[in-house]
Scaffold this motif. Structure first.
Motif, PDB file in Angstrom:
ATOM      1  N   ASP B  23     -30.865  22.678 -27.021  1.00 39.18           N
ATOM      2  CA  ASP B  23     -31.958  21.984 -26.340  1.00 39.18           C
ATOM      3  C   ASP B  23     -31.877  22.116 -24.820  1.00 39.18           C
ATOM      4  OD1 ASP B  23     -29.948  20.191 -25.899  1.00 39.18           O
ATOM      5  OD2 ASP B  23     -30.933  18.472 -26.816  1.00 39.18           O
ATOM      6  N   LEU B  26     -34.236  25.933 -25.240  1.00 35.61           N
ATOM      7  CA  LEU B  26     -35.179  26.351 -26.279  1.00 35.61           C
ATOM      8  C   LEU B  26     -35.919  25.196 -26.949  1.00 35.61           C
ATOM      9  CD1 LEU B  26     -36.364  28.600 -28.108  1.00 35.61           C
ATOM     10  CD2 LEU B  26     -34.287  28.493 -29.491  1.00 35.61           C
ATOM     11  N   ASN B  27     -35.199  24.113 -27.272  1.00 37.57           N
ATOM     12  CA  ASN B  27     -35.735  23.081 -28.161  1.00 37.57           C
ATOM     13  C   ASN B  27     -36.205  21.800 -27.493  1.00 37.57           C
ATOM     14  OD1 ASN B  27     -35.544  24.335 -30.580  1.00 37.57           O
ATOM     15  ND2 ASN B  27     -33.449  23.707 -30.977  1.00 37.57           N
ATOM     16  N   HIS B  28     -35.884  21.657 -26.217  1.00 35.06           N
ATOM     17  CA  HIS B  28     -36.277  20.415 -25.523  1.00 35.06           C
ATOM     18  C   HIS B  28     -36.539  20.799 -24.066  1.00 35.06           C
ATOM     19  CE1 HIS B  28     -36.606  16.321 -24.310  1.00 35.06           C
ATOM     20  NE2 HIS B  28     -35.396  16.187 -23.824  1.00 35.06           N
ATOM     21  N   GLN B  29     -35.487  21.211 -23.353  1.00 35.05           N
ATOM     22  CA  GLN B  29     -35.734  21.943 -22.120  1.00 35.05           C
ATOM     23  C   GLN B  29     -35.961  23.400 -22.527  1.00 35.05           C
ATOM     24  OE1 GLN B  29     -34.058  21.460 -17.818  1.00 35.05           O
ATOM     25  NE2 GLN B  29     -32.563  22.660 -18.935  1.00 35.05           N
ATOM     26  N   VAL B  30     -36.905  24.054 -21.852  1.00 38.50           N
ATOM     27  CA  VAL B  30     -37.276  25.425 -22.201  1.00 38.50           C
ATOM     28  C   VAL B  30     -37.140  26.299 -20.958  1.00 38.50           C
ATOM     29  CG1 VAL B  30     -39.156  26.912 -23.020  1.00 38.50           C
ATOM     30  CG2 VAL B  30     -38.928  24.594 -23.932  1.00 38.50           C
ATOM     31  N   GLU B  58     -45.088  24.075 -35.372  1.00 39.11           N
ATOM     32  CA  GLU B  58     -44.750  23.221 -34.242  1.00 39.11           C
ATOM     33  C   GLU B  58     -43.379  22.594 -34.458  1.00 39.11           C
ATOM     34  OE1 GLU B  58     -47.408  19.840 -33.812  1.00 39.11           O
ATOM     35  OE2 GLU B  58     -47.324  19.383 -35.920  1.00 39.11           O
ATOM     36  N   SER B  59     -42.629  22.189 -33.396  1.00 40.09           N
ATOM     37  CA  SER B  59     -42.945  22.377 -32.002  1.00 40.09           C
ATOM     38  C   SER B  59     -42.111  23.489 -31.380  1.00 40.09           C
ATOM     39  CB  SER B  59     -42.620  21.098 -31.208  1.00 40.09           C
ATOM     40  OG  SER B  59     -43.463  20.059 -31.560  1.00 40.09           O
ATOM     41  N   SER B  60     -40.883  23.673 -31.882  1.00 38.51           N
ATOM     42  CA  SER B  60     -39.951  24.544 -31.165  1.00 38.51           C
ATOM     43  C   SER B  60     -40.322  26.013 -31.251  1.00 38.51           C
ATOM     44  CB  SER B  60     -38.534  24.342 -31.686  1.00 38.51           C
ATOM     45  OG  SER B  60     -38.170  22.998 -31.545  1.00 38.51           O
ATOM     46  N   ILE B  62     -43.314  27.152 -30.704  1.00 38.71           N
ATOM     47  CA  ILE B  62     -44.518  27.438 -29.916  1.00 38.71           C
ATOM     48  C   ILE B  62     -44.224  28.311 -28.697  1.00 38.71           C
ATOM     49  CG2 ILE B  62     -46.375  26.414 -28.534  1.00 38.71           C
ATOM     50  CD1 ILE B  62     -46.342  24.012 -30.460  1.00 38.71           C
ATOM     51  N   ALA B  63     -43.191  27.968 -27.926  1.00 39.16           N
ATOM     52  CA  ALA B  63     -42.928  28.721 -26.688  1.00 39.16           C
ATOM     53  C   ALA B  63     -42.635  30.202 -26.981  1.00 39.16           C
ATOM     54  CB  ALA B  63     -41.805  28.063 -25.888  1.00 39.16           C
ATOM     55  N   PHE B  78     -50.191  27.770 -34.308  1.00 36.52           N
ATOM     56  CA  PHE B  78     -49.038  26.959 -34.705  1.00 36.52           C
ATOM     57  C   PHE B  78     -49.445  26.021 -35.825  1.00 36.52           C
ATOM     58  CE2 PHE B  78     -50.435  24.690 -30.792  1.00 36.52           C
ATOM     59  CZ  PHE B  78     -50.451  23.361 -31.168  1.00 36.52           C
TER      60      PHE B  78
END
Lengths: 195, 195
Positions: B23, B26-30, B58-60, B62-63, B78
């Protein structure tokens, strides 16, 4: 932002209850090129704000936020949304009421990724009642970080969120300002000297 | 992908139960620049696959999915995740069990954005037990569209998802292949001629 207004006119649909559905290019299907342009536009509007982090809330904020972070050269944090009002000592949290879904979610950001010196840009897909941005502002208060403003993809000017943020002195930059959804028609607020 | 392996070594943390926490980027901070490189790498690996759509959950996802769509020049969808197993006639749906959270979610994709001639690339952040990709494969079956493969950011090779997808003939491209998390250490599978 004319490109966004065109997309909304072409692919947006108006549902009962002043709901503007944009799942053709933003909320479910995503147009990556439009997202890139949105990110570049936010970066340009806030270019002198010395932003160190972009914050958003999962899920629909992630695509525009990541493109904004890319254009600004800063990390992005997406706040996690929890149905249950769980406590977690490692997180800053705030409760966000959704008028659309009529539920309260707890949003959270890990303390690990927040720095006291952060200057944060908040990004969200919609500004209507302002609950999501309000939740992020609460977290910023808890964390003691500076919020430089809010970048909104679509603002519904006829709902109270925008005025409430303005009253708090939050700079709001909205790329499309919807003034009315009456009779199933999308009307935009005229903006000076745009594009 | 060496850049990704370096990030995992530097910022990943191993938790009990073979959980790799990423995180930080990738998973929270990107990390948007890493996401862009990930998208470009998937686009390069699948460049001859005539992809028309990128799907993720969604969600991880998406980026990385949006960056892949940008690099390929195609739209991204998504899938929405619902706690309740709601029915909706306008959606393709599949049930996805999360081993981490020990819950079943229903994922859904609107029929409106699926074309019979679509050639779909599935993107996800992790491949462990393969439930999310399996759910998207079920939706692709219902929709009658062709899946050209799955692009995975981090594959946990010691869990069954990868072998199960291979047995079904699904092409899997993983950018980091974690062979072990034993003793809190991340080990990567050696890949031939990489980078």
């Amino acid at each position: 932002m004319k490109e966004l207004e065109e997309k909304i006119r072409q692919f947006g649909t108006v549902l009962p209850g002043n709901v503007l559905k944009v799942d053709a290019f933003l909320n479910h299907q995503v147009d990556p090129v439009l997202m890139q342009h949105i990110g570049q536009e936010f970066a340009a509007r806030f270019k002198d704000a010395k932003i160190t982090k972009v914050w958003t809330v999962e899920s629909s904020g992630i695509a525009p936020a990541v493109m904004t972070g890319l254009a600004l050269g800063v990390p992005v944090i997406f706040a996690r949304k929890h149905k249950s009002l769980t406590l977690n000592s490692g997180m800053y949290t705030a409760d966000v009421y959704s008028y659309t879904k009529k539920t309260t979610n707890r949003i959270s950001i890990s303390k690990r990724y927040v720095d006291k010196t952060d200057r944060v840009l908040l990004i969200d897909d919609f500004l209507a009642n302002g609950q999501a941005v309000e939740g992020m502002l609460q977290i910023a208060d808890q964390a003691g970080v500076e919020v430089v403003g809010a970048g909104i993809v679509i603002e519904k000017c006829f709902q109270p969120g925008s005025a409430e943020l303005a009253a708090k002195g939050v700079r709001v930059e909205s790329l499309a300002k919807v003034s009315s959804l009456a009779d199933g028609q999308v009307s935009f607020k005229q903006t000076e000297g745009e594009d």
